[in-house]
Design a protein around this motif. Structure first.
Motif, PDB file in Angstrom:
ATOM      1  N   LYS A 248       3.094   0.783 -27.647  1.00 31.92           N
ATOM      2  CA  LYS A 248       2.322   2.022 -27.588  1.00 31.92           C
ATOM      3  C   LYS A 248       2.096   2.495 -26.150  1.00 31.92           C
ATOM      4  CE  LYS A 248      -0.181   1.391 -31.940  1.00 31.92           C
ATOM      5  NZ  LYS A 248      -1.521   1.299 -32.586  1.00 31.92           N
ATOM      6  N   THR A 249       2.399   1.630 -25.182  1.00 29.92           N
ATOM      7  CA  THR A 249       2.215   1.998 -23.767  1.00 29.92           C
ATOM      8  C   THR A 249       3.505   1.716 -22.990  1.00 29.92           C
ATOM      9  OG1 THR A 249       1.255  -0.194 -23.337  1.00 29.92           O
ATOM     10  CG2 THR A 249      -0.275   1.623 -23.788  1.00 29.92           C
ATOM     11  N   PRO A 250       4.597   2.385 -23.314  1.00 33.48           N
ATOM     12  CA  PRO A 250       5.899   2.074 -22.702  1.00 33.48           C
ATOM     13  C   PRO A 250       6.014   2.471 -21.241  1.00 33.48           C
ATOM     14  CG  PRO A 250       6.070   4.044 -24.056  1.00 33.48           C
ATOM     15  CD  PRO A 250       4.696   3.495 -24.291  1.00 33.48           C
ATOM     16  N   LYS A 251       5.059   3.273 -20.728  1.00 29.41           N
ATOM     17  CA  LYS A 251       5.149   3.754 -19.354  1.00 29.41           C
ATOM     18  C   LYS A 251       4.427   2.854 -18.355  1.00 29.41           C
ATOM     19  CE  LYS A 251       5.139   8.545 -21.012  1.00 29.41           C
ATOM     20  NZ  LYS A 251       4.390   9.831 -20.986  1.00 29.41           N
ATOM     21  N   ILE A 252       3.867   1.769 -18.819  1.00 27.95           N
ATOM     22  CA  ILE A 252       3.007   0.951 -17.962  1.00 27.95           C
ATOM     23  C   ILE A 252       3.770   0.415 -16.747  1.00 27.95           C
ATOM     24  CG2 ILE A 252       3.367  -1.259 -19.141  1.00 27.95           C
ATOM     25  CD1 ILE A 252       0.223  -1.546 -18.892  1.00 27.95           C
TER      26      ILE A 252
END
Length: 370
Positions: A248-252
């Motif tokens: 859900k947080t692929p840009k981290i």
């Protein structure tokens, strides 16, 4: 002819001087003090248009910084009335316990408020205290005695600092409306898993950084928004990272989870396309996991590794798209030999492997006689 040329030259010089003066007067000033945070504004106002140049008698409004009012370190018990032209208000290091709407009645242009290092109490924060501040961007409330997130915060807020308080939960109805928040600092509070359950944070579509270090979490925070770039959960009691947690947080870009109780992480937990910084120091890890190509800094110090299986960290080598790892810290583990030289083939950009001292096995493992 010469006379006309001279006149034009003088006019040109006069116009340049005038423009220079206006530029100096029109810019939104920035102080040199560490405690002050003044941002450049897109459409600054001209100081000489401020009719009365008002300032609260307890504070300082420097002529060189006409939109700022400095009331810090004055032993104030209450917030003074804020003039309408003030954009930046500094009230840190006082003895203020309450926030009411009265001081902000005319202060509709406020962009920054610093109320850190006071004695604020949640029971004395008026529900409508911030409702008129429709241009507020930054709010500092760290180092107070708050037990709750203040209600009715303006939707314009982009940075909210609530560290070093006594907050144990984040009510969804209070925080979900803050859709413009990019930085949320909740470090050094009393947050528990139950206190951030549900979708309290998922509605913050612009959130890029959330800090939850030094709390009472036992699991990773759930339902984080897709926009997240940095997550800090150091010094909690987190024991695991669920499989597929970061889908859900692929840009981290950065994860800081040092000083927890992690014993193992899923092999592909960090198979992310943008991760650059990973700090898992001071845990109980002993199993190797996959290292993404983008990772540059990896901290595995103070864990229980007996060996680092480089072939698992780096299952393939691509010379056209090499791994970017440059720094690896592995001191204070249970390693008994040098790192596999293959590490420099897998990680050709490696600049430093900090091996340091290792733990003594006899101090951590029972002897054969036992």
């Amino acid at each position: 002819m010469m006379s006309l040329l001279c006149r034009r030259t003088i006019q040109t010089i006069f116009i340049l001087v005038l423009l220079t003066e206006l530029q100096v007067l029109c810019q939104d000033y920035e102080t040199n003090y560490d405690d002050y945070d003044v941002e450049e504004e897109s459409q600054p106002e001209v100081p000489f248009l401020v009719e009365s140049y008002e300032c609260a008698r307890e504070c300082i409004c420097p002529y060189s910084y006409p939109f700022a009012m400095y009331c810090d370190h004055q032993k104030l018990k209450a917030i003074p009335d804020v003039p309408s032209h003030i954009h930046h208000l500094y009230l840190q290091y006082n003895e203020i316990e309450a926030i009411t709407s009265k001081p902000f009645t005319n202060a509709t242009s406020l962009r920054d408020i610093n109320l850190s290092h006071n004695k604020l109490q949640s029971s004395r924060v008026e529900r409508e205290a911030f409702t008129t501040l429709r241009h507020l961007i930054h709010l500092h409330l760290e180092h107070n005695n708050l037990e709750e997130v203040p209600p009715s915060l303006p939707k314009t807020l982009q940075r909210l600092h609530l560290g070093f308080n006594k907050i144990s939960k984040i009510p969804a109805d209070t925080i979900q409306k803050l859709t413009s928040i990019t930085v949320l600092d909740l470090c050094n509070n009393r947050l528990t898993d139950a206190g951030i359950k549900g979708k309290a944070l998922s509605g913050m579509k612009h959130l890029m950084q959330i800090n939850m270090c030094n709390n009472r979490l036992k699991s990773m925070p759930s339902d984080l928004p897709e926009s997240l770039l940095q997550l800090s959960v150091e010094n909690n009691s987190i024991s695991s990272i669920p499989e597929g947690y970061f889908k859900k947080t692929p840009k981290i870009l950065s994860l800081r989870a040092a000083r927890n109780k992690l014993k193992a992480v899923p092999y592909n937990a960090f198979n992310l396309s943008r991760l650059m910084d990973l700090n898992l120091g001071h845990n109980q890890l002993s199993k190797t996991f996959f290292i993404p190509k983008t990772l540059e800094h990896l901290y595995l110090n103070h864990n229980d590794y007996k060996e680092l299986k480089v072939s698992l960290m780096c299952p393939s080598v691509d010379q056209d798209n090499p791994n970017k790892l440059t720094y690896l810290r592995i001191d204070n583990n249970k390693l008994r030999g040098p790192v596999d030289f293959h590490a420099y083939t897998c990680f050709p950009r490696m600049r430093m492997i900090f091996y340091g001292e290792q733990k003594k096995l006899e101090e951590y493992e029972p002897s054969a006689k036992e």
